[in-house]
Scaffold this motif. Structure first.
Motif, short mmCIF file in Angstrom:
data_model
loop_
_atom_site.label_atom_id
_atom_site.label_comp_id
_atom_site.label_asym_id
_atom_site.label_seq_id
_atom_site.Cartn_x
_atom_site.Cartn_y
_atom_site.Cartn_z
N LYS A 124 27.95 49.77 35.95
CA LYS A 124 27.08 49.41 36.09
C LYS A 124 26.16 50.71 36.45
N GLU A 125 26.43 51.21 36.57
CA GLU A 125 25.26 52.41 36.69
C GLU A 125 23.89 52.36 36.26
N GLU A 126 22.62 53.32 36.86
CA GLU A 126 21.69 53.34 36.20
C GLU A 126 21.98 54.22 35.38
N ILE A 127 20.74 53.96 34.43
CA ILE A 127 21.15 54.45 32.95
C ILE A 127 19.97 55.28 33.18
N GLY A 128 20.85 56.51 32.23
CA GLY A 128 19.94 57.80 32.16
C GLY A 128 20.03 59.15 31.59
N LEU A 129 18.59 59.86 30.51
CA LEU A 129 19.70 60.62 29.64
C LEU A 129 18.64 61.86 29.94
N PRO A 130 19.93 63.13 29.58
CA PRO A 130 19.35 64.37 30.07
C PRO A 130 18.00 64.90 29.29
N PRO A 131 16.92 65.65 30.14
CA PRO A 131 15.81 65.66 29.67
C PRO A 131 15.36 65.70 28.55
N ASP A 132 16.54 66.87 27.88
CA ASP A 132 16.28 67.03 26.17
C ASP A 132 16.62 66.19 25.92
N ILE A 133 17.11 64.80 25.61
CA ILE A 133 16.93 63.92 24.56
C ILE A 133 15.67 63.53 24.83
N ARG A 134 15.41 62.78 26.10
CA ARG A 134 14.12 62.15 26.03
C ARG A 134 12.77 63.08 25.66
N SER A 135 12.83 63.96 25.81
CA SER A 135 11.60 64.98 25.91
C SER A 135 11.81 64.16 24.52
N SER A 136 11.96 64.11 23.18
CA SER A 136 11.44 63.84 21.99
C SER A 136 10.56 62.62 21.78
N ALA A 137 10.90 62.13 22.42
CA ALA A 137 10.08 60.42 22.49
C ALA A 137 9.34 60.60 23.38
N SER A 138 8.56 59.17 22.46
CA SER A 138 6.69 59.39 23.24
C SER A 138 6.47 58.20 22.42
N SER A 139 4.69 57.64 22.39
CA SER A 139 4.89 56.35 21.95
C SER A 139 3.39 56.49 22.15
N PHE A 140 2.85 55.47 21.09
CA PHE A 140 1.55 55.05 21.38
C PHE A 140 0.32 54.38 21.36
N THR A 141 -1.10 53.73 20.99
CA THR A 141 -1.13 52.52 21.24
C THR A 141 -2.28 52.81 20.33
N LEU A 142 -2.12 51.70 19.60
CA LEU A 142 -3.34 51.29 18.67
C LEU A 142 -4.15 49.54 18.89
N MET A 143 -5.37 49.76 19.94
CA MET A 143 -5.79 49.29 20.31
C MET A 143 -7.74 48.47 19.35
N GLY A 144 -7.57 47.70 19.43
CA GLY A 144 -8.53 46.91 18.42
C GLY A 144 -9.54 45.73 18.04
N TYR A 145 -10.51 44.99 17.86
CA TYR A 145 -10.62 43.67 18.01
C TYR A 145 -10.14 42.93 16.57
N PRO A 146 -10.10 41.61 17.55
CA PRO A 146 -9.05 40.60 16.05
C PRO A 146 -9.66 40.76 14.90
N GLY A 147 -8.96 40.80 13.45
CA GLY A 147 -9.08 40.78 12.49
C GLY A 147 -9.42 42.36 11.72
N ILE A 148 -10.10 43.31 13.10
CA ILE A 148 -10.33 44.73 12.35
C ILE A 148 -8.89 44.76 11.52
N GLY A 149 -7.81 45.20 11.23
CA GLY A 149 -7.00 45.19 10.39
C GLY A 149 -5.41 46.41 11.15
#
Length: 538
Positions: A124-149
């Protein structure tokens, strides 16, 4: 992604068996999670694979109105990628692969990271991973009006990838390439976690929901176990759709969900993609860490299309699917009218064109005009009127009021109106197969039979009755056998009405069939040789 060998798990679920491809990018070499993915596509290859070209043949314009009404539904599945779709495919391709770079199961530090994660969960310790494991993970956002596809575009992109891959050698694991979740309407993180476990179980045959996803479990324990499962099954990308629903949660709950997303990316190392309306922008920028992470691959903001070459290519391609008796050429006036009335919203444009055809068929006009399109907008798209007017005005505050308008379900709309045309018409659901050359696609059997009989100068009504009789009494028969049954039905009913071209009687046709039998030829072959049936419907 349907190519490749499959194998059935003990649970009965069928998954793709890993086949490894040599990689040209040095970062991807020697990583089985990446090597098992489909090849990286060029823009030209992506265009071909993302396109969905429904079946269509010009002769269908000669069918009865209620058959054409059913055929119209194919247009709702038409998909033509444009430049922004191709950009999304390329971005997602790099997004999912680069997320695996530092999660190579053949590397000792990856196995050690999984062991450390397990020990932290037990203690029950705090989760954490080495920096080199985390570094390749990223995220991005797709935003727009409804119906735009947005949603349809990402679903087309995801269809290029297998969702589950079974590795047996040199590693033994079930890899989940991607997992798409809808953010709950109430913004509940617990509901999102429960949905996660259910979907993983449905893909792998596991029982994580029973272990970790029960409502009695705390949110914190669910989040922790969700991270563990995501690592164990090497989830390549987690797609969160309708992320603006998080705004429905209370302040604390909304903050908890944001922290959860940050944990997934930063601590667990799973790339996350967010999809939502423009309201999601305020949510994702609420926390600077999340705003930074969500821009790891760069935000994509999709607004209505401009009236440019992309728009013209889209409408021109869609225009080929026309079921009115009279073909209407696409003029500059029609192109401008569709843009003005749809305001560049692709979903609205496709449905507007579909509904305009339905009106033209229903009214007997049998052609498409600018006035007809405008009438359809006023009478059939009333719910979208406020949003379309706001887009026309360009006032951002007005547009924001209508971001959550849900596009109408066109299939339900069409089927609800169908009884007005013919309560007895029950056209069988059409099984469609995607092919690059639409001329290679065959018409549904019922329509093919009807058109064959019409080519024999049998009246449409009699042809339809005969074809339905043959299919009902012998659904597994071949086309030649069904043609024979149809002709026997016509002879039995003593329908001798002749039409147009050659005044050919049924008796004469039967005579040809009888002679064919003596020469050991089927009725279909005999009629083909005499020139009464066209061998190709292209």
């Amino acid at each position: 992604m349907k190519n490749g060998k499959t194998i059935e798990l003990e649970s009965g679920i069928e998954v793709l068996l890993a086949e490894y491809r040599e990689q040209e990018i040095i970062d991807y070499k020697g990583n089985p999670l990446i090597e098992a993915l489909p090849p990286i596509l060029s823009k030209e290859e992506a265009f071909d694979q993302l396109s969905f070209i429904p079946m269509f043949h010009n002769s269908e314009r000669n069918l009865s109105s209620h058959h054409r009404y059913h055929a119209l539904l194919r247009l709702s599945r038409f998909y033509q990628p444009i430049n922004q779709t191709l950009n999304l495919e390329q971005r997602f391709s790099g997004f999912i692969r680069y997320g695996y770079v530092n999660r190579n199961p053949l590397h000792k530090k990856h196995v050690q990271a999984l062991l450390d994660l397990h020990n932290k969960l037990v203690n029950k310790e705090e989760i954490g991973l080495p920096p080199d494991i985390r570094s390749s993970a990223s995220s991005f956002t797709l935003m727009g009006y409804p119906g735009i596809g947005k949603t349809s575009a990402i679903e087309r992109v995801l269809s290029l990838y297998p969702q589950v891959i079974l590795h047996q050698n040199p590693i033994n694991l079930i890899q989940i390439v991607w997992l798409k979740l809808d953010c709950p309407h109430d913004g509940s993180l617990k509901t999102l976690c429960m949905d996660f476990f259910k979907k993983v179980d449905s893909l792998t045959g596991t029982n994580y929901f029973e272990k970790y996803g029960k409502p009695s479990n705390s949110v914190s324990s669910m989040v922790t176990r969700m991270g563990q499962v995501a690592r164990l099954h090497s989830i390549g990308a987690l797609i969160i759709d309708e992320v603006q629903h998080s705004l429905s949660a209370s302040g604390a709950a909304s903050e908890m969900m944001m922290n959860f997303f940050v944990t997934l990316v930063n601590e667990i190392g799973v790339p996350v993609m967010f999809i939502g309306t423009m309201k999601a922008k305020a949510l994702l920028q609420k926390d600077f860490r999340q705003a930074r992470r969500s821009s790891g691959q760069g935000d994509m903001v999709w607004q209505q299309m401009k009236q440019d070459d992309d728009w013209e290519v889209l409408i021109t391609s869609m225009w080929d699917y026309q079921w009115t008796n009279e073909y209407t050429e696409l003029t500059e006036e029609l192109l401008n009218t569709i843009y003005e009335e749809s305001q560049g919203i692709v979903d609205v444009a496709v449905k507007l064109y579909l509904l305009a055809q339905a009106r033209a068929i229903n009214s007997g006009l049998e052609k498409i005009t600018p006035k007809l399109i405008q009438k359809v907008v006023k009478e059939d798209l009333k719910l979208l009127q406020p949003m379309l007017e706001a887009l026309k005005s360009g006032n951002q505050s007005d547009i924001a009021k209508y971001e959550d308008i849900v596009p109408m379900d066109i299939e339900d709309y069409i089927l609800n109106r169908l009884p007005v045309l013919d309560l007895k018409a029950r056209v069988q659901a059409k099984k469609e197969k995607m092919a690059q050359d639409r001329t290679n696609k065959e018409l549904p059997i019922l329509e093919k039979l009807i058109l064959s009989l019409i080519n024999l100068d049998v009246s449409e009504k009699i042809a339809e009755n005969a074809a339905k009789y043959a299919l009902k009494n012998s659904p597994e028969s071949t086309i030649p056998q069904l043609m024979t049954l149809s002709l026997q039905y016509i002879e039995g009913k003593k329908e001798k009405k002749n039409e147009a071209k050659g005044n050919i009687s049924v008796n004469k046709l039967q005579s040809i069939v009888d002679i064919g039998k003596k020469n050991k030829r089927s009725a279909y072959e005999a009629l083909c040789e005499e020139g009464y049936i066209k061998k190709s419907f292209r």
